[in-house]
Design a protein around this motif. Structure first.
Motif, short mmCIF file in Angstrom:
data_model
loop_
_atom_site.label_atom_id
_atom_site.label_comp_id
_atom_site.label_asym_id
_atom_site.label_seq_id
_atom_site.Cartn_x
_atom_site.Cartn_y
_atom_site.Cartn_z
N ASP A 103 0.82 -1.21 0.00
CA ASP A 103 0.00 0.00 0.00
C ASP A 103 0.86 1.27 0.00
O ASP A 103 0.40 2.33 0.42
N ALA A 104 2.11 1.16 -0.44
CA ALA A 104 2.98 2.34 -0.51
C ALA A 104 2.34 3.38 -1.43
O ALA A 104 1.87 3.05 -2.52
N PRO A 105 2.28 4.64 -0.97
CA PRO A 105 1.66 5.67 -1.80
C PRO A 105 2.44 5.90 -3.09
O PRO A 105 3.66 5.81 -3.11
N GLN A 106 1.71 6.13 -4.17
CA GLN A 106 2.36 6.41 -5.45
C GLN A 106 2.55 7.92 -5.59
O GLN A 106 1.58 8.66 -5.57
N HIS A 107 3.80 8.35 -5.67
CA HIS A 107 4.08 9.78 -5.81
C HIS A 107 4.56 10.06 -7.22
O HIS A 107 4.91 9.16 -7.97
N SER A 108 4.61 11.34 -7.56
CA SER A 108 5.25 11.70 -8.83
C SER A 108 5.97 13.03 -8.67
O SER A 108 5.81 13.71 -7.66
N GLY A 109 6.78 13.35 -9.67
CA GLY A 109 7.53 14.60 -9.65
C GLY A 109 6.63 15.77 -10.00
O GLY A 109 5.43 15.60 -10.23
N PRO A 110 7.21 16.97 -10.05
CA PRO A 110 6.42 18.15 -10.39
C PRO A 110 5.81 18.04 -11.79
O PRO A 110 6.42 17.48 -12.70
#
Ligand code: CO
Length: 271
Positions: free
Chosen positions: A135-142
């Motif tokens: 369940d690791a959150p999915q992040h992204s760059g700017p």
């Protein structure tokens, strides 16, 4: 072999607040995590990109791996982390392949369950395997702006490219592209793909000068340049120069002097 991508690049820093000014204020990345692992005497600050993360590691007590690393090497690149879908199995496989290990079994780290392979058996590169929780959150760059939004590739300086290619394609499941020779830059190299990004191995051509042979002479083989993807290299270079930064070879995307980035040698690349 269950390695899927470069999960993050670890950078050793003395003061994560100072270094965060580069990644957050100048590059516009968001802080996804800023936490202390007390048991390991380390503070970790994570800045996500679209396909990878930047992990700043600051020692919070003496006599830890990171504080010793800083004493011996100063600030700069510390490790490459490969994401694994089976970290326990991959650590066993690495040990059975005769690789010198730091961790033979997974332990809790900043990125879920992790384990380290010794840089001595890896051409000076400290390698981490990490299996993030499901369940690791999915992040992204700017999503806009002149800062980098993705990892393009990580360049590793080696004495000789071919044997490392052979070893790492076999060992880590990296996929080698065609080797290349860049006379003008005085180097030869090869990209090794893994997931959406790659590791670039480079070694100097005989008689060449510049930062690459200098790095090999002074600190030996190891992590050398982090190439970050920007949307518009010209705009990014103009932005950084506006901040008073020295950026050279703007026609090749731009190389950033490590004096602005607390020891991390960076370059910009368009996708
Ligand atoms: Co790490």
């Amino acid at each position: 072999m269950a390695l899927t991508r470069i999960h993050h690049i670890g950078i050793a820093v003395r003061d994560a607040d100072k270094t965060a000014e580069v990644w957050r204020d100048t590059f516009g990345l968001e802080t996804a995590l800023d936490t202390e692992l007390e048991s390991q005497g380390v503070r970790g600050v994570i800045f996500p990109l679209d396909n990878c993360e930047i992990e700043l590691l600051q020692p919070t007590s003496e006599d830890t791996g990171i504080s010793k690393y800083l004493e011996n090497n100063g600030e700069g690149f510390h490790h490459i982390c490969f994401e694994s879908t089976d970290v326990a199995g991959d650590l066993i496989a690495a040990k059975e392949a005769g690789i010198q290990m730091i961790d033979e079994e997974p332990r809790v780290g900043l990125t879920g369950m992790i384990g380290f392979l010794h840089p001595r058996g890896n051409h000076g590169v400290l390698i981490e395997y990490a299996q993030p929780p499901d369940d690791a959150p999915q992040h992204s760059g700017p999503t806009s702006g002149p800062g980098p939004h993705a990892l393009h590739h990580m360049t590793v300086a080696v004495n000789e490219v071919a044997p490392v290619t052979e070893e790492w394609t076999e060992r880590y499941g990296l996929v080698g592209r065609e080797p290349f020779r860049a006379e003008a830059l005085g180097l030869e190299g090869q990209f090794l793909d893994i997931g959406p990004t790659a590791i670039e191995l480079v070694s100097p051509l005989p008689g060449s000068g510049g930062p690459l042979p200098r790095k090999l002479d002074t600190s030996g083989e190891g992590m050398f340049i982090l190439a970050l993807t920007v949307r518009d290299a010209e705009a990014s270079v103009a932005h950084l120069r506006g901040e008073g930064w020295t950026v050279t070879d703007a026609n090749a995307g731009g190389f950033i002097s490590p004096k602005h980035t607390y020891g991390a040698r960076l370059r910009l690349s368009e996708a």
